[in-house]
Design an enzyme around this catalytic site. Structure first.
Site, PDB file in Angstrom:
ATOM      1  N   LYS A   1     -92.424  18.773  56.729  1.00 50.94           N
ATOM      2  CA  LYS A   1     -92.440  18.378  55.447  1.00 50.94           C
ATOM      3  C   LYS A   1     -91.039  17.637  54.943  1.00 50.94           C
ATOM      4  O   LYS A   1     -91.246  16.587  54.345  1.00 50.94           O
ATOM      5  CB  LYS A   1     -92.428  19.639  54.662  1.00 50.94           C
ATOM      6  CG  LYS A   1     -92.312  19.462  53.258  1.00 50.94           C
ATOM      7  CD  LYS A   1     -92.309  20.755  52.553  1.00 50.94           C
ATOM      8  CE  LYS A   1     -91.274  21.519  52.227  1.00 50.94           C
ATOM      9  NZ  LYS A   1     -89.904  21.044  51.326  1.00 50.94           N
ATOM     10  N   ASN A   2     -90.120  17.993  55.671  1.00 50.13           N
ATOM     11  CA  ASN A   2     -88.933  17.384  55.121  1.00 50.13           C
ATOM     12  C   ASN A   2     -88.496  15.982  55.745  1.00 50.13           C
ATOM     13  O   ASN A   2     -87.554  15.496  55.389  1.00 50.13           O
ATOM     14  CB  ASN A   2     -87.574  18.448  55.493  1.00 50.13           C
ATOM     15  CG  ASN A   2     -87.690  19.659  54.777  1.00 50.13           C
ATOM     16  OD1 ASN A   2     -88.515  19.923  53.587  1.00 50.13           O
ATOM     17  ND2 ASN A   2     -86.947  20.696  54.900  1.00 50.13           N
TER      18      ASN A   2
ATOM     19  N   CYS B   1     -84.226  25.282  40.642  1.00 51.78           N
ATOM     20  CA  CYS B   1     -85.484  25.641  41.501  1.00 51.78           C
ATOM     21  C   CYS B   1     -85.331  27.255  41.644  1.00 51.78           C
ATOM     22  O   CYS B   1     -84.285  27.798  41.475  1.00 51.78           O
ATOM     23  CB  CYS B   1     -85.671  24.778  42.492  1.00 51.78           C
ATOM     24  SG  CYS B   1     -84.531  25.280  44.224  1.00 51.78           S
TER      25      CYS B   1
ATOM     26  N   ARG C   1     -79.652  23.634  41.867  1.00 49.51           N
ATOM     27  CA  ARG C   1     -79.631  22.641  42.995  1.00 49.51           C
ATOM     28  C   ARG C   1     -79.084  21.213  42.562  1.00 49.51           C
ATOM     29  O   ARG C   1     -79.973  20.499  42.122  1.00 49.51           O
ATOM     30  CB  ARG C   1     -81.187  22.391  43.625  1.00 49.51           C
ATOM     31  CG  ARG C   1     -81.296  23.749  44.637  1.00 49.51           C
ATOM     32  CD  ARG C   1     -82.704  23.684  45.016  1.00 49.51           C
ATOM     33  NE  ARG C   1     -82.598  22.862  46.450  1.00 49.51           N
ATOM     34  CZ  ARG C   1     -83.953  22.958  47.299  1.00 49.51           C
ATOM     35  NH1 ARG C   1     -84.738  23.727  46.976  1.00 49.51           N
ATOM     36  NH2 ARG C   1     -83.553  22.221  48.297  1.00 49.51           N
TER      37      ARG C   1
ATOM     38  N   ASP D   1     -83.663  27.434  55.792  1.00 54.37           N
ATOM     39  CA  ASP D   1     -85.083  27.662  56.016  1.00 54.37           C
ATOM     40  C   ASP D   1     -85.707  28.532  56.644  1.00 54.37           C
ATOM     41  O   ASP D   1     -86.967  29.003  56.439  1.00 54.37           O
ATOM     42  CB  ASP D   1     -85.923  26.194  55.811  1.00 54.37           C
ATOM     43  CG  ASP D   1     -85.395  25.424  54.735  1.00 54.37           C
ATOM     44  OD1 ASP D   1     -85.003  25.628  53.765  1.00 54.37           O
ATOM     45  OD2 ASP D   1     -85.797  24.050  55.031  1.00 54.37           O
TER      46      ASP D   1
ATOM     47  N   ARG E   1     -97.063  24.673  49.657  1.00 53.12           N
ATOM     48  CA  ARG E   1     -96.163  23.374  49.625  1.00 53.12           C
ATOM     49  C   ARG E   1     -95.695  22.889  50.973  1.00 53.12           C
ATOM     50  O   ARG E   1     -95.228  21.771  51.169  1.00 53.12           O
ATOM     51  CB  ARG E   1     -95.009  23.577  48.856  1.00 53.12           C
ATOM     52  CG  ARG E   1     -95.185  23.901  47.239  1.00 53.12           C
ATOM     53  CD  ARG E   1     -93.879  24.025  46.579  1.00 53.12           C
ATOM     54  NE  ARG E   1     -92.688  22.966  47.072  1.00 53.12           N
ATOM     55  CZ  ARG E   1     -91.566  23.547  47.351  1.00 53.12           C
ATOM     56  NH1 ARG E   1     -91.073  24.644  47.098  1.00 53.12           N
ATOM     57  NH2 ARG E   1     -90.825  22.685  47.919  1.00 53.12           N
TER      58      ARG E   1
HETATM   59  C1  UD1 Z   1     -83.196  20.067  52.059  1.00 53.74           C
HETATM   60  C2  UD1 Z   1     -84.567  20.379  52.627  1.00 53.74           C
HETATM   61  C3  UD1 Z   1     -84.410  21.999  52.354  1.00 53.74           C
HETATM   62  C4  UD1 Z   1     -83.620  22.721  53.369  1.00 53.74           C
HETATM   63  C5  UD1 Z   1     -82.094  22.166  52.540  1.00 53.74           C
HETATM   64  C6  UD1 Z   1     -80.969  22.572  53.567  1.00 53.74           C
HETATM   65  C7  UD1 Z   1     -85.822  18.428  51.967  1.00 53.74           C
HETATM   66  C8  UD1 Z   1     -87.029  17.799  51.231  1.00 53.74           C
HETATM   67  N1  UD1 Z   1     -85.507  19.691  51.609  1.00 53.74           N
HETATM   68  O1  UD1 Z   1     -83.022  20.129  51.047  1.00 53.74           O
HETATM   69  O2  UD1 Z   1     -85.631  22.416  52.691  1.00 53.74           O
HETATM   70  O3  UD1 Z   1     -83.120  23.835  52.617  1.00 53.74           O
HETATM   71  O4  UD1 Z   1     -82.219  20.577  52.781  1.00 53.74           O
HETATM   72  O5  UD1 Z   1     -81.135  22.495  54.696  1.00 53.74           O
HETATM   73  O6  UD1 Z   1     -85.480  17.887  53.060  1.00 53.74           O
HETATM   74  N2  UD1 Z   1     -75.926  20.213  46.632  1.00 53.74           N
HETATM   75  C9  UD1 Z   1     -74.848  19.884  45.643  1.00 53.74           C
HETATM   76  N3  UD1 Z   1     -75.003  18.784  45.083  1.00 53.74           N
HETATM   77  C10 UD1 Z   1     -75.897  17.746  45.556  1.00 53.74           C
HETATM   78  C11 UD1 Z   1     -76.825  18.124  46.553  1.00 53.74           C
HETATM   79  C12 UD1 Z   1     -76.945  19.447  47.257  1.00 53.74           C
HETATM   80  O7  UD1 Z   1     -73.970  20.695  45.519  1.00 53.74           O
HETATM   81  O8  UD1 Z   1     -76.002  16.636  44.888  1.00 53.74           O
HETATM   82  C13 UD1 Z   1     -75.647  21.680  47.378  1.00 53.74           C
HETATM   83  C14 UD1 Z   1     -77.166  22.578  47.045  1.00 53.74           C
HETATM   84  O9  UD1 Z   1     -77.079  22.956  45.761  1.00 53.74           O
HETATM   85  C15 UD1 Z   1     -77.294  23.345  48.159  1.00 53.74           C
HETATM   86  C16 UD1 Z   1     -76.568  22.550  49.209  1.00 53.74           C
HETATM   87  O10 UD1 Z   1     -75.756  21.520  48.745  1.00 53.74           O
HETATM   88  O11 UD1 Z   1     -76.339  24.398  47.685  1.00 53.74           O
HETATM   89  C17 UD1 Z   1     -77.495  22.043  50.608  1.00 53.74           C
HETATM   90  O12 UD1 Z   1     -78.162  21.140  49.684  1.00 53.74           O
HETATM   91  P1  UD1 Z   1     -79.072  19.906  50.320  1.00 53.74           P
HETATM   92  O13 UD1 Z   1     -78.462  19.561  51.789  1.00 53.74           O
HETATM   93  O14 UD1 Z   1     -79.067  18.575  49.415  1.00 53.74           O
HETATM   94  O15 UD1 Z   1     -80.588  20.458  50.339  1.00 53.74           O
HETATM   95  P2  UD1 Z   1     -81.750  19.584  49.974  1.00 53.74           P
HETATM   96  O16 UD1 Z   1     -81.696  18.100  50.527  1.00 53.74           O
HETATM   97  O17 UD1 Z   1     -82.147  19.801  48.566  1.00 53.74           O
END
Ligand code: UD1
Length: 419
Positions: free
Chosen positions: A22-23, A116, A121, A307, A399
């Site tokens: 999925k990711n 979410c 996030r 995850d 999902r």
């Molecule tokens: C992706 C995965 C999700 C997984 C996560 C962490 C997808 C579609 N989803 O989510 O399944 O759980 O990686 O391995 O690939 N953060 C900030 N600012 C930002 C972006 C992130 O503070 O602009 C923080 C988030 O709140 C969180 C952490 O960074 O605490 C990790 O987030 P991130 O690695 O961005 O996860 P996703 O890309 O949303």
């Protein structure tokens, strides 16, 4: 409202091929926008998040055809740059269209994805990365308008203070349209980023470094459509492995690279499972109650994946001995704990820490999924538990799992989706 009914306590055994990740598929489908013409993506899992992504591509003006697990995206003439709020709400990861639409159309408008079920996030790192490349971004009343700044966009050095997966992917996609060289320093190292790099390279992009903490993109050249096979889903693999580990039995998994699961396999071995791996294959056998393992601290790849936290916790809760979990990535990722408690689990949460004391055996109960992996964790617990478990809230599980019940039935599990 559908639910899973599980008669637990039966050993599982058999072979499974893991679905596409999925990711990985979500950013790859968004990347198909970058080149005029038809890209073909194989091994696309049948998930509600994939359907939502295809809806967004159609709405942007792409022609999308789906045949089995192959999806063709014709991005010859995307005509819209806006994504309506209801589609943004459906799936937080639709934020990946920020970089993709900006790269292709020079402008994008979407509603703020907001929080979410895992806690807040934010997308500040995504926005900062795009601004570094020269995008002008207006944020007002919950909507975002991003466009190429007056001076145009150009390759630059982007420093990510935290290796965000989504921000790294958005920066890679946007950088493909920026003349010059972009270095994303502090990039996420997840295998799904390397999969995105493989697709972008197949499209003619000059991208390197994925898998390390610096990804380099030399952008600005025209891209062409490409064909790609999505990598196997390491979290779905972790779910199947934890299910068999907890319920006991034997499993042979194909379609996933064992190296992408090292952190999970280490813990399962430590808990008493026998594991054998070779290229594209993992064999696990579990003959005794799982033992507690040393601290499980979630961390960016190659650390233990957030995850898989709930899923391993569910497996260990019905074992013996204690395990301390520390969730370092998301603030609100213990919502499965109360539900596991209904099944007799002994788990004490304090802030980011959760102490699991194995109770020997869980018992069946009526439980509710509160998020995608939390829901999968309840299924894992139900398979190992004595008696009947009912899991509601299947929309969360849909999902990320194409047919969790079908896969588990193939291993001999008694699980039905009702009504
Ligand atoms: C992706 C995965 C999700 C997984 C996560 C962490 C997808 C579609 N989803 O989510 O399944 O759980 O990686 O391995 O690939 N953060 C900030 N600012 C930002 C972006 C992130 O503070 O602009 C923080 C988030 O709140 C969180 C952490 O960074 O605490 C990790 O987030 P991130 O690695 O961005 O996860 P996703 O890309 O949303």
């Amino acid at each position: 409202m559908s639910y899973y009914e599980i008669q637990g306590g039966r050993p599982l055994s058999g072979r499974l091929t893991v679905q596409g990740a999925k990711n990985s598929v979500l950013p790859i489908l968004a990347a198909a926008l970058l080149a005029p013409g038809e890209s073909v993506i194989h091994n696309c899992p049948d998930l509600s998040d994939v359907s939502a992504t295809l809806d967004i591509l159609r709405l942007l003006g792409c022609r999308v055809e789906q045949q089995g697990d192959t999806v063709a995206v014709d991005a010859t003439a995307p005509g819209r740059t806006g994504i309506p709020e209801h589609l943004m709400r459906e799936m937080r990861s639709s934020v990946i269209f920020l970089g993709a639409v900006l790269a292709r159309m020079g402008e994008v408008e979407l509603s703020y994805p907001g929080g979410c079920e895992l806690g807040p996030r934010p997308i500040d790192l995504h926005l900062a990365a795009l601004r570094t490349l020269g995008a002008e971004i207006l944020e007002e009343q919950g909507s975002l308008l991003a466009r190429r700044g007056r001076g145009g966009m150009a390759g630059r050095e982007i420093c990510l203070p935290f290796p965000s997966v989504g921000a790294t992917e958005n920066a890679m996609l946007a950088a493909c349209s920026c003349p010059g060289t972009t270095a994303i320093v502090g990039a996420a190292r997840e295998p799904e980023i390397a999969d995105l790099q493989r697709f972008l390279r197949a499209m003619g992009a000059e991208v390197s470094g994925a898998g390390s903490s610096t990804v380099t993109v030399t952008g600005g050249r025209p891209l062409h459509p490409a064909e790609h096979r999505v990598m196997g889903d390491r979290i779905v693999a972790a779910t199947h492995l934890c299910a068999v580990a907890a319920a006991r039995g034997e499993l042979e998994l194909t379609g996933v690279e064992p190296g992408t699961l090292s952190a999970v396999l280490d813990r399962l071995e430590e808990a008493g499972c026998r594991i054998h791996t070779e290229d594209g294959r993992i064999c696990l056998s579990s003959a005794a109650p799982l033992r507690g393992v040393r601290q499980v601290r979630t961390a960016p790849y190659p650390g233990f994946p957030t995850d898989a936290q709930a899923i391993l916790m569910a497996a260990l809760a019905g074992g013996t001995g204690a395990t301390l979990f520390v969730e370092n990535i998301f603030e609100n990722r213990y919502r499965h704990v109360d539900e596991l408690g209904r099944m007799g689990a002994d788990i004490q949460v304090a802030g980011r820490a959760a102490m699991v004391s194995g109770v020997g055996k869980l018992h069946g109960a009526a439980v509710r999924s509160t998020d995608l992996r939390g829901g999968a964790a309840l299924v894992v617990a139900g398979l190992a538990a004595e008696g009947t478990t009912r899991v509601t809230g299947l929309a969360h599980i849909d999902r990320g799992y194409a047919a969790l019940d079908r896969d588990l039935r193939a291993l001999g599990a008694e699980i039905r989706r009702l009504p």
